[in-house]
Design an enzyme around this catalytic site. Structure first.
Site, PDB file in Angstrom:
ATOM      1  N   CYS B 142       0.834  -1.194   0.000  1.00 53.63           N
ATOM      2  CA  CYS B 142       0.000   0.000   0.000  1.00 53.63           C
ATOM      3  C   CYS B 142       0.875   1.253   0.000  1.00 53.63           C
ATOM      4  CB  CYS B 142      -0.919  -0.034   1.213  1.00 53.63           C
ATOM      5  SG  CYS B 142      -1.672   1.557   1.552  1.00 53.63           S
ATOM      6  N   GLU B 216      -4.327  -5.815  -3.106  1.00 59.07           N
ATOM      7  CA  GLU B 216      -4.366  -4.427  -3.598  1.00 59.07           C
ATOM      8  C   GLU B 216      -4.881  -4.402  -5.042  1.00 59.07           C
ATOM      9  OE1 GLU B 216      -4.161  -1.523  -2.506  1.00 59.07           O
ATOM     10  OE2 GLU B 216      -2.689  -1.289  -0.902  1.00 59.07           O
TER      11      GLU B 216
END
Lengths: 230, 230, 230, 230
Positions: B142, B216
């Site tokens: 992230c 993600e």
């Protein structure tokens, strides 16, 4: 209805608090097709593969429950569920999957689906952020839902057992042994509810339960999606 | 390339160990369309709504890192990230979303998407089951991925800034402040790696990193899917 | 009395439920001697050294509380306490200890006392095994007890401020700033109690509180013991 | 020496890294008096009472280890230790205590001693803050230390078995079954060490081990103190 199959009071109230979501889960197309013997095999195989992963985290969750226990009897109940999962269930699952042409390697090779990760890690996070009641509330839709699903399907005239490749699955969860396990889980949830606060916990516990129900629905959806995409 | 944008050695090795998955994440269609200003607004709004939920669990994860610290300097770094998230980022996000016609209520109303639950709870579970290195490895895609994505997009001639409604987003993550934050995170990851075992940890850490990268990617996919279904 | 100094209702009930233990803690010989300026300096120095260790785990506990939060406002309160501890309290403590001839090295060199380990790890275990209310109940004897202790001592005619080497300590905890912090902590405990179950939680929370009170008493005892053994 | 009794390499290195503390624990006066049959019975009874409490947290720690496992075989080993503790050990302990005039009620009535709280919660905190290797390192002084203690005492000419009221205790821990369990625990620690980082973990693991050894020493001291104070 669920209420007549399993009578623990807190479960009834939890189901009533997310009625529509509960129906979407327990009467999901995956389940209805399975009961009629019309579920594409690819869907069931994907489900079996992901359910193997689920079982591992299910055992981890009950290991966590041992840690989160206050009494020996709480510890023992959690320990029985870990033992049953690690010593019996996983073995039976591997055996059963072999009958579906899935070797142990085939079972372990595919990555965890996002739906599996979401449900299992949600359960573990609720269990760690909250107390043991929060943990058991997050696990309840699985243990108790399967009992409701199988019992309802067997009671449904639309269900077809003869020649249904999923008959064994249905009869296992509708069978006396699993229904008793679910009944005990319902009573244990009642006990946890009283032990760990009672009425004042209901709203938060119901929110956890509803999210877990939605994630279980996602789990069926993930299985069903195998019919379209490879 | 990532290696030239951020030079921490462990990040480079982690990226190399899941090269294809890393490209699928950092050069996802969502990101490419966004950089060209061609991403449907519905996709971006869904992303913004879920990113708000993400931020809350991101702060929880760094709170957990405070608990899992061995030294005051480890605690302080985690505390800075919690403070930045709770006192600055969430406020900026709410403000920014308002510009996209999303009130705070609109931001909070939709349920967490399964992709959001999967990624955030995976991070927290790795953090609780493992040690702080495992936690930071799960968070790295992230923090560091966004820095790489924005820098790569800005360097790409196909990117269009004039009249691009997502320009502010791109420039924020490509900007000096965020790039420095990411660089510091990369150095901190190197430090954690050395502090908590070094070489012997690589394989397990790389597995955590790769799963987080895949989750993600699922997060972008979830945003993109808003273009098709409502 | 405690009830008139801080009025949060749940604290009063918790104190009443372990009245004798609460008096043993808040009117411990360590405290009475300190208020009269008659506590041997070796006792106070041992206390200061162990309190330094305590502060680190106190910050860890509030980091854990961030993780265990359900709302942004819960997160923010925990984050304020982490920040206050890491950015202010520990610095002030180091400064204050320097005035007592304890360098930062002298503060860090001695091992954690068994009494320090017992209290801090008990708090963390309650926090992880239970929910955030359990965590805050375990922390309450520290935050709120110090406010009660200092206020009671200042109101006691037997207390001597002139020439008392511990005057600064007493006035700090009896001062407006700390008393307000404690009042806020009491209100927050009331809020947690209501939010996380209310009446049904009382018995278990009172048990946690009583154990923490006993462990705080042990902490004073550990300081006092420095007068006998080196 | 320990090295010849149990040969796992990591244990030898851990012991060597805190040699003096290890001797203080394994050759504690409590143990030496016990081996000669000269330990006051009040000391042994206090030890038995606190050891009952210890067993409960020992089972919780292995429940936590199930949660913290990465593989089915890691889970199964932890599950075996939980099962052995809850289904066998606690029952045997209660039985054995009855022979010492301690009913189950007498066993449960006294509060946990600060030394019991310190050791058990230290283990759990290391297990939660760190990974499974940290948890097993904190548990090792208990499992492996008892095997070393009993084997060394039986090999010591100063030990007296005839008419020694503690003979059964000594022979149980020196017996084949417990020695094998300890040997397996040593091998498992070696495996965890390799699996979870190897050489780079040694310093931190040794620190955890040394603290746990000191806390076990405190546990003997707590028993011994019963001879003086009631």
């Amino acid at each position: 209805m669920a209420a007549t199959i399993l009578d623990p009071t807190i479960l009834d109230r939890l189901i009533a608090s997310c009625d529509e979501a509960w129906r979407a889960y327990t009467r999901h197309e995956f389940v209805l097709l399975l009961a009629k013997g019309e579920l594409p095999e690819a869907c069931f195989r994907r489900y079996l593969i992901q359910d193997y992963r689920f079982l591992i985290h299910f055992a981890r969750a009950w290991g966590l429950a041992i840690y989160k226990s206050d009494t020996l009897s709480e510890m023992r109940r959690a320990q029985c569920l870990v033992a049953a999962t690690l010593e019996v269930e996983i073995g039976l699952h591997i055996e059963y999957c072999r009958g579906w042409g899935l070797s142990e390697t085939a079972l372990q090779a595919p990555p965890e689906a996002v739906e599996t990760i979401a449900y299992t890690r949600f359960v573990l996070d609720r269990g760690l952020a909250g107390d043991r009641l929060d943990l058991e509330a997050a696990l309840a839709p699985c243990i108790l839902g399967y009992a409701v699903i199988a019992a309802e399907r067997l009671a449904d005239p639309a269900t077809r057992l003869d020649g249904n490749p999923y008959r064994e699955w249905l009869e296992m969860y509708a069978g006396h042994e699993y229904q008793e396990l679910a009944r005990a889980a319902g009573l244990a949830l009642d006990e946890q509810f009283v032990r760990r606060g009672g009425a004042g916990r209901f709203a938060a516990v119901a929110e956890t339960f509803a999210t877990a129900v939605a994630l279980e629905t996602g789990f069926w959806q993930m299985g069903l999606a195998a019919a379209r995409a490879p």
